[in-house]
Design a protein around this motif. Sequence first.
Motif, PDB file in Angstrom:
ATOM      1  N   LEU A 115       6.177  -2.276  -0.175  1.00 29.97           N
ATOM      2  CA  LEU A 115       6.788  -3.485  -0.738  1.00 29.97           C
ATOM      3  C   LEU A 115       8.232  -3.628  -0.279  1.00 29.97           C
ATOM      4  O   LEU A 115       8.679  -4.716   0.116  1.00 29.97           O
ATOM      5  CB  LEU A 115       6.715  -3.454  -2.262  1.00 29.97           C
ATOM      6  CG  LEU A 115       5.355  -3.765  -2.882  1.00 29.97           C
ATOM      7  CD1 LEU A 115       5.338  -3.396  -4.361  1.00 29.97           C
ATOM      8  CD2 LEU A 115       4.998  -5.238  -2.701  1.00 29.97           C
TER       9      LEU A 115
ATOM     10  N   PHE B 250       2.697  -6.197   4.387  1.00 30.21           N
ATOM     11  CA  PHE B 250       2.507  -5.318   3.234  1.00 30.21           C
ATOM     12  C   PHE B 250       1.157  -4.599   3.251  1.00 30.21           C
ATOM     13  O   PHE B 250       1.095  -3.369   3.106  1.00 30.21           O
ATOM     14  CB  PHE B 250       2.652  -6.109   1.928  1.00 30.21           C
ATOM     15  CG  PHE B 250       2.209  -5.321   0.717  1.00 30.21           C
ATOM     16  CD1 PHE B 250       2.933  -4.222   0.287  1.00 30.21           C
ATOM     17  CD2 PHE B 250       1.043  -5.665   0.026  1.00 30.21           C
ATOM     18  CE1 PHE B 250       2.521  -3.480  -0.813  1.00 30.21           C
ATOM     19  CE2 PHE B 250       0.629  -4.932  -1.067  1.00 30.21           C
ATOM     20  CZ  PHE B 250       1.371  -3.832  -1.486  1.00 30.21           C
TER      21      PHE B 250
ATOM     22  N   ALA C 203       8.338  -4.582   3.398  1.00 24.60           N
ATOM     23  CA  ALA C 203       7.870  -5.958   3.621  1.00 24.60           C
ATOM     24  C   ALA C 203       8.956  -6.967   3.276  1.00 24.60           C
ATOM     25  O   ALA C 203       9.195  -7.924   4.021  1.00 24.60           O
ATOM     26  CB  ALA C 203       6.614  -6.219   2.801  1.00 24.60           C
TER      27      ALA C 203
END
Length: 479
Positions: free
Chosen positions: A315, A296, A318
Amino acid sequence: MTFNTLTYFLFLPAIYLAYFFAGERARWCVLLGASLVFYAALRVPYLLAVLALVALATFWCGVAIGGARELAAKRRLLWAGIGIDLLTLVGMKYLPFLSANLQELARLLSVDAGIPQVHPFVAIGVSYYVFQAISYLIDIYLEIEEPERHFGYFALYLCFFPKLLQGPIERAGDLLPQLKQKYQVNRENLRIGALLFLWGLFKKVVIADRLGSYVDNVYRDVHAYQGLQLALATYAYGFQVYLDFSGYTDMALGSALLFNIRLTQNFNSPYLATSIADFWRRWHISLSRWILDYIFKPLQMQWRSGRNWGTAAALFAAFLVSGIWHGAGWGFVVWGGLHGLYMACSVFYRPYQKKIYQRLGLDKSRAQHVFQVFITFNLVSFTWIFFRANSIQDALHVVREIFLDTRVDLGNLYRAILPFAGDFTSVSHFLNLVFFFGVYWLVRKKEVARLELSYVVIISLFVILLGRFNSTSFMYMGY
């Protein structure tokens, strides 16, 4: 050999005695030998070869990165080490999945691509020590850690048996110094370690495996059940996977404490989280830290010009990686994608959250906290459908039935509860549930270390009398 077997109950004290009586210089050899025997007990010879490949490649690249003077050389060595580790993981875990999907794509396109079928490999533990190896190389490259020049200690860092099969994913700076420290008998660590192990065993064999029998029956043929039954099984699965995985972690932490080694605490009451971000601060904490630091943050820096959109995209990416890491299947991809979507949406929702609660008169109230926990728990539970279902088609059927089946009558409720209650309606099983939640509340308030002897005796009796030892595997061993 797994933690809930008689073999391990004999193995652990035998290793402790060997470690205790060994000389200080030989103690790492005892732990390394024990770790290799523990892994070899799975009776899959190529797993040891894969472990050796990852250990040798990562060790050599780590030393070379530490000795290189030019940044370009360091970068080449870093990517060489990461490449070997990732290729090993992909070959062991994802090659059959990729082969099957390419075959299906070729069939849809009516193309004879000649893609060979690859049979699945047993890849227990590979995901965990590969991620650990990658973090080790990155930390050396960033000069956060110095390379370990003793191969024995490095190999032990990768394959220390309590955390080998299911983590926690340990950082070099946390674990390596502990492996080198001089051993002194610590009775408090021995006591807490034994309590943690017993508590984890209780969660696994008394509760998780009992919940699992109901969940397996329902998810084995989801088309035979209605919405309420499927919803109940999904909630049961959420608790099953938590108790099974956190039970393993407790036993891992307890085993390591016998040797005065403290592993990362992987869980912190995740179902009391007030947001998805809070959930991931409490669930599989070592993996969450890994995803945050090594995926991230670099992506967020790379996409920082996009501001909120860049953060949201980082986000989502990730957590998509997190889903793929968990397993080679589209259900895992959807599971990770949903968590990524939740997190991405929160970036845009967060600035308005406080204003909404203020207008509703709920800001900083008990009702707000309860509402947030309720919503978070249900959002997480929804994602478990895709994690547990045998296929995407089964998962979509479960979703349709739960949200479209409006038949909520007493008969439907009875049919939903009956298969589940059958395993718990006897007096002993009912007391088992009551006792579990009572002790669980005590543990949350006082911690395992402060349990009194009477509770220890009762937990032991429940394990002996009500434990299910016919299922020896842990759920996350396959991920």
